[in-house]
Design a protein around this motif. Structure first.
Motif, PDB file in Angstrom:
ATOM      1  N   LEU A  92       0.817  -1.216   0.000  1.00  0.00           N
ATOM      2  CA  LEU A  92       0.000   0.000   0.000  1.00  0.00           C
ATOM      3  C   LEU A  92       0.846   1.258   0.000  1.00  0.00           C
ATOM      4  N   GLY A  93       2.164   1.092   0.102  1.00  0.00           N
ATOM      5  CA  GLY A  93       3.055   2.235   0.025  1.00  0.00           C
ATOM      6  C   GLY A  93       3.020   3.104   1.260  1.00  0.00           C
ATOM      7  N   ARG A  94       3.294   4.368   1.074  1.00  0.00           N
ATOM      8  CA  ARG A  94       3.335   5.327   2.178  1.00  0.00           C
ATOM      9  C   ARG A  94       1.940   5.915   2.366  1.00  0.00           C
ATOM     10  N   LEU A  95       1.212   5.388   3.319  1.00  0.00           N
ATOM     11  CA  LEU A  95      -0.186   5.783   3.502  1.00  0.00           C
ATOM     12  C   LEU A  95      -0.336   7.269   3.760  1.00  0.00           C
ATOM     13  N   ARG A  96       0.650   7.859   4.439  1.00  0.00           N
ATOM     14  CA  ARG A  96       0.555   9.297   4.742  1.00  0.00           C
ATOM     15  C   ARG A  96       0.650  10.153   3.484  1.00  0.00           C
ATOM     16  N   GLY A 129       4.597   9.654 -11.576  1.00  0.00           N
ATOM     17  CA  GLY A 129       5.067  10.495 -10.480  1.00  0.00           C
ATOM     18  C   GLY A 129       4.431  10.114  -9.158  1.00  0.00           C
ATOM     19  N   LEU A 130       3.146   9.815  -9.185  1.00  0.00           N
ATOM     20  CA  LEU A 130       2.462   9.384  -7.959  1.00  0.00           C
ATOM     21  C   LEU A 130       3.031   8.073  -7.441  1.00  0.00           C
ATOM     22  N   ARG A 131       3.322   7.159  -8.362  1.00  0.00           N
ATOM     23  CA  ARG A 131       3.859   5.861  -7.923  1.00  0.00           C
ATOM     24  C   ARG A 131       5.224   6.030  -7.246  1.00  0.00           C
ATOM     25  N   PHE A 132       6.056   6.917  -7.780  1.00  0.00           N
ATOM     26  CA  PHE A 132       7.331   7.185  -7.122  1.00  0.00           C
ATOM     27  C   PHE A 132       7.109   7.826  -5.749  1.00  0.00           C
ATOM     28  N   ALA A 133       6.135   8.714  -5.640  1.00  0.00           N
ATOM     29  CA  ALA A 133       5.905   9.422  -4.380  1.00  0.00           C
ATOM     30  C   ALA A 133       5.274   8.534  -3.323  1.00  0.00           C
ATOM     31  N   ILE A 134       4.300   7.701  -3.734  1.00  0.00           N
ATOM     32  CA  ILE A 134       3.535   6.911  -2.770  1.00  0.00           C
ATOM     33  C   ILE A 134       4.126   5.527  -2.567  1.00  0.00           C
ATOM     34  N   GLY A 135       4.660   4.938  -3.632  1.00  0.00           N
ATOM     35  CA  GLY A 135       5.238   3.608  -3.510  1.00  0.00           C
ATOM     36  C   GLY A 135       4.250   2.483  -3.722  1.00  0.00           C
TER      37      GLY A 135
END
Length: 262
Positions: free
Chosen positions: A77-81, A184-190
């Protein structure tokens, strides 16, 4: 399979192109050749659902075999924050619902389910597999590659699904910029899952809207996706560079994995 994995590790750009072509070939074969038409009155989108579910399973299997489910953002789920970063794109997606939703309850429900599977399949293959393959090139170049390949892939709608050429060209541009922002979102959120939600609703509201959005709004959306993608990559992309460099082929063709985006 291991030999292809080693080739992808040594030549990420070619690997991304090859995987994109393979995914589209399988998709078209399933939709046009292998599977019979599946559009029962109780579920008009059954064919699209089955095709995308099968392709999703194939990509998931490759990612699992290569040990990339977590690094690619598919099994986490990546970085939830940071999930809030997807809100601007979600607002844009929902803007297409301003004109309303057309269709019977059955048609609308069928479209919602089938387009959810479209978004799952496309995000897993593009922002999951293709972006992971390109990650050694660095965040900006890999995001540009993801967007370009995602946009060009929509040429299939003209070649195989009878879409008008002018509509297809505009769709290719729109998909490329949308794919760039999602990268870009995928890099930011993971994780790819926030983009699955945005992608599914964006497709659903545009397709079930009773009319096309005004040209001025579409231009604003193009500019937003390009600008938002650049901002995300400059603000958050560098933090994932160590992970991108860690996915490299070793002398035996097996990648070294030193982390996961969760």
């Amino acid at each position: 399979m291991h030999r292809w994995k080693g080739h992808v590790g040594r030549h990420p750009l070619w690997g991304a192109v090859e995987f994109t072509l393979a995914w589209h070939v399988v998709l078209v074969l399933l939709a046009e050749v292998i599977l019979p038409p599946l559009a029962p009155s109780w579920f008009p989108g059954l064919g699209a659902t089955v095709v995308n579910a099968v392709c999703f399973a194939g990509v998931w299997g490759i990612l699992h075999r290569w040990g990339w489910l977590r690094p690619s953002g598919v099994a986490v789920l990546g970085r939830l924050r940071r999930w809030w970063l997807a809100l601007p794109m979600l607002v844009v997606a929902c803007s297409y619902a301003v004109a309303g939703i057309e269709g019977s309850t059955t048609v609308v429900a069928s479209a919602l389910v089938s387009l959810l599977w479209v978004s799952i399949n496309e995000e897993i293959y593009s922002r999951g597999m293709v972006q992971q393959v390109l990650s050694p090139l660095g965040p900006m170049r890999s995001a540009i590659g993801v967007g370009f390949l995602f946009g060009v892939g929509h040429l299939q709608n003209y070649l195989f699904f009878d879409a008008p050429l002018d509509d297809t060209l505009w769709q290719m541009l729109s998909a490329a910029l949308f794919g760039f922002a999602c990268a870009g979102l995928r890099f930011a959120i993971g994780s790819v899952w926030p983009m699955v939600v945005v992608h599914g609703l964006d497709d659903f509201f545009q397709i079930r809207s009773p009319g096309a959005a005004p040209d001025w709004w579409q231009v604003c959306v193009y500019v937003f996706h390009a600008t938002f993608g650049v901002w995300l990559l400059r603000r958050y992309g560098s933090g994932d560079a160590p992970l991108a460099r860690s996915i490299r082929a070793d002398p035996d063709g097996r990648p070294e994995q030193t982390g996961a985006l969760d």
